[in-house]
Design a protein around this motif. Sequence first.
Motif, PDB file in Angstrom:
ATOM      1  N   LEU A 218       0.644  -1.332   0.608  1.00 14.03           N
ATOM      2  CA  LEU A 218       0.001  -0.129  -0.183  1.00 14.03           C
ATOM      3  C   LEU A 218       0.816   1.286   0.035  1.00 14.03           C
ATOM      4  O   LEU A 218       0.295   2.655  -0.154  1.00 14.03           O
ATOM      5  N   ARG A 219       2.091   1.637   0.281  1.00 11.34           N
ATOM      6  CA  ARG A 219       2.918   2.084  -0.027  1.00 11.34           C
ATOM      7  C   ARG A 219       2.929   3.183   0.990  1.00 11.34           C
ATOM      8  O   ARG A 219       2.724   4.618   0.926  1.00 11.34           O
ATOM      9  N   ARG A 220       2.600   2.760   2.479  1.00  7.46           N
ATOM     10  CA  ARG A 220       2.256   3.347   3.499  1.00  7.46           C
ATOM     11  C   ARG A 220       3.044   3.412   4.908  1.00  7.46           C
ATOM     12  O   ARG A 220       3.156   2.163   5.429  1.00  7.46           O
ATOM     13  N   ALA A 221       3.472   3.668   5.746  1.00  2.95           N
ATOM     14  CA  ALA A 221       4.052   3.879   7.398  1.00  2.95           C
ATOM     15  C   ALA A 221       2.954   4.235   7.920  1.00  2.95           C
ATOM     16  O   ALA A 221       2.277   5.271   7.996  1.00  2.95           O
ATOM     17  N   GLY A 222       2.858   2.928   8.547  1.00  3.15           N
ATOM     18  CA  GLY A 222       1.924   3.040   9.365  1.00  3.15           C
ATOM     19  C   GLY A 222       1.855   4.788  10.400  1.00  3.15           C
ATOM     20  O   GLY A 222       2.305   4.402  11.227  1.00  3.15           O
ATOM     21  N   THR A 223       0.744   4.903  10.888  1.00  5.32           N
ATOM     22  CA  THR A 223       0.661   6.260  11.891  1.00  5.32           C
ATOM     23  C   THR A 223      -0.306   5.432  13.356  1.00  5.32           C
ATOM     24  O   THR A 223      -0.966   4.583  12.523  1.00  5.32           O
ATOM     25  N   ALA A 224      -0.306   6.156  14.043  1.00  2.00           N
ATOM     26  CA  ALA A 224      -1.362   5.897  15.007  1.00  2.00           C
ATOM     27  C   ALA A 224      -3.149   6.428  14.435  1.00  2.00           C
ATOM     28  O   ALA A 224      -3.309   5.079  15.240  1.00  2.00           O
ATOM     29  N   GLU A 225      -3.115   7.255  13.891  1.00  2.22           N
ATOM     30  CA  GLU A 225      -4.858   6.883  13.579  1.00  2.22           C
ATOM     31  C   GLU A 225      -4.508   5.653  12.861  1.00  2.22           C
ATOM     32  O   GLU A 225      -5.891   5.508  12.809  1.00  2.22           O
ATOM     33  N   GLY A 252      -0.252  -4.338   4.398  1.00  2.00           N
ATOM     34  CA  GLY A 252       0.129  -5.134   3.803  1.00  2.00           C
ATOM     35  C   GLY A 252       1.598  -5.241   3.970  1.00  2.00           C
ATOM     36  O   GLY A 252       2.254  -6.447   2.798  1.00  2.00           O
ATOM     37  N   ALA A 253       2.800  -5.582   4.337  1.00  2.00           N
ATOM     38  CA  ALA A 253       4.017  -5.397   4.793  1.00  2.00           C
ATOM     39  C   ALA A 253       4.312  -7.241   5.038  1.00  2.00           C
ATOM     40  O   ALA A 253       5.528  -6.897   4.686  1.00  2.00           O
ATOM     41  N   THR A 254       3.339  -7.659   5.544  1.00  2.43           N
ATOM     42  CA  THR A 254       3.354  -9.653   5.510  1.00  2.43           C
ATOM     43  C   THR A 254       2.973  -9.935   4.799  1.00  2.43           C
ATOM     44  O   THR A 254       3.304 -11.072   4.951  1.00  2.43           O
ATOM     45  N   LEU A 255       2.739  -9.601   3.596  1.00  2.00           N
ATOM     46  CA  LEU A 255       2.362 -10.374   2.468  1.00  2.00           C
ATOM     47  C   LEU A 255       3.392 -10.355   2.002  1.00  2.00           C
ATOM     48  O   LEU A 255       4.740 -10.148   1.729  1.00  2.00           O
ATOM     49  N   LYS A 256       3.489 -12.479   1.093  1.00  2.00           N
ATOM     50  CA  LYS A 256       4.536 -12.427  -0.222  1.00  2.00           C
ATOM     51  C   LYS A 256       4.521 -11.800  -0.319  1.00  2.00           C
ATOM     52  O   LYS A 256       3.127 -11.580  -1.681  1.00  2.00           O
ATOM     53  N   PRO A 257       5.636 -12.114  -1.816  1.00  2.00           N
ATOM     54  CA  PRO A 257       5.616 -11.004  -3.454  1.00  2.00           C
ATOM     55  C   PRO A 257       4.527 -12.185  -4.529  1.00  2.00           C
ATOM     56  O   PRO A 257       4.727 -13.250  -4.018  1.00  2.00           O
TER      57      PRO A 257
END
Length: 261
Positions: A218-225, A252-257
């Motif tokens: 998702l090309r995101r760095a998680g925030t508390a919100e 989606g960081a834990t998704l396999k390629p």
Amino acid sequence: MGSMDGSMIGKVAVVTGGATGLGAAVSRRLAERGAHVAIVYSRSAAEAEATAEECRGLGVEAITVQGDVGDDAACRAVADEVVARFGRIDVLVNNAGRTKAADHRDLDALDGGDFLDLYRVNVVGAFQMTRAVAPHLRAQGAGAVVNVSSTSSTDGSGSSMAYAASKAALNTLTISLARSLAPEVRVNAVLPGFIATGWYDAATRDSLADEFRTRTPLRRAGTAEDIAVSVVFLCDEGARHITGSLLVSDAGATLKPLGLL
């Protein structure tokens, strides 16, 4: 911060570790939904009061309660204080947690005391707080508990082995409590990936955020919100058919390629 949407008006939520970071974001989000909030803290009194004031600004009542979740008597005292103030408890968010940073490759970086220290808060604390509020949740006929775990619980990563192991234990505790407290109380957990909070120094936080924006689907760095949205979803009516679930929120960081089984 949005205006109150009213879906939890009149409900009372207890948020442990609710003064700062993810806990503060969860407290605000619950207040936006119309819930009164009890912010439980151990040391951050000023921060707890500041978060409570933000919640009051959203039109709900908010109190701060000091308590060490690793102390069973303190957990029971917290529950008693909240019920004395509001007359009920509908939601518990077990967010209080701690860690010790240690290189996973260095087995001498941790000792048994470190494991016990983390388990005392991350696992035993969640159990004790849940036990303390369980009669009040059951009395409402539709209570909810949400435990804040971590994706390190399933992939053995994170700040240390002791932290990952404690969160894995919290996952199992979540499932056990879901069985024990049904049908009146739902118990679920949220497993965040990286969250840009004060657990990291500024340089490390920015570096990790850049990395996660590059490599997560998702090309995101998680925030508390971001995580608070998931936590409050499990507290609310939309999750009324969900219990014993471990909800991963990690962009989606834990998704396999793609293409790998």
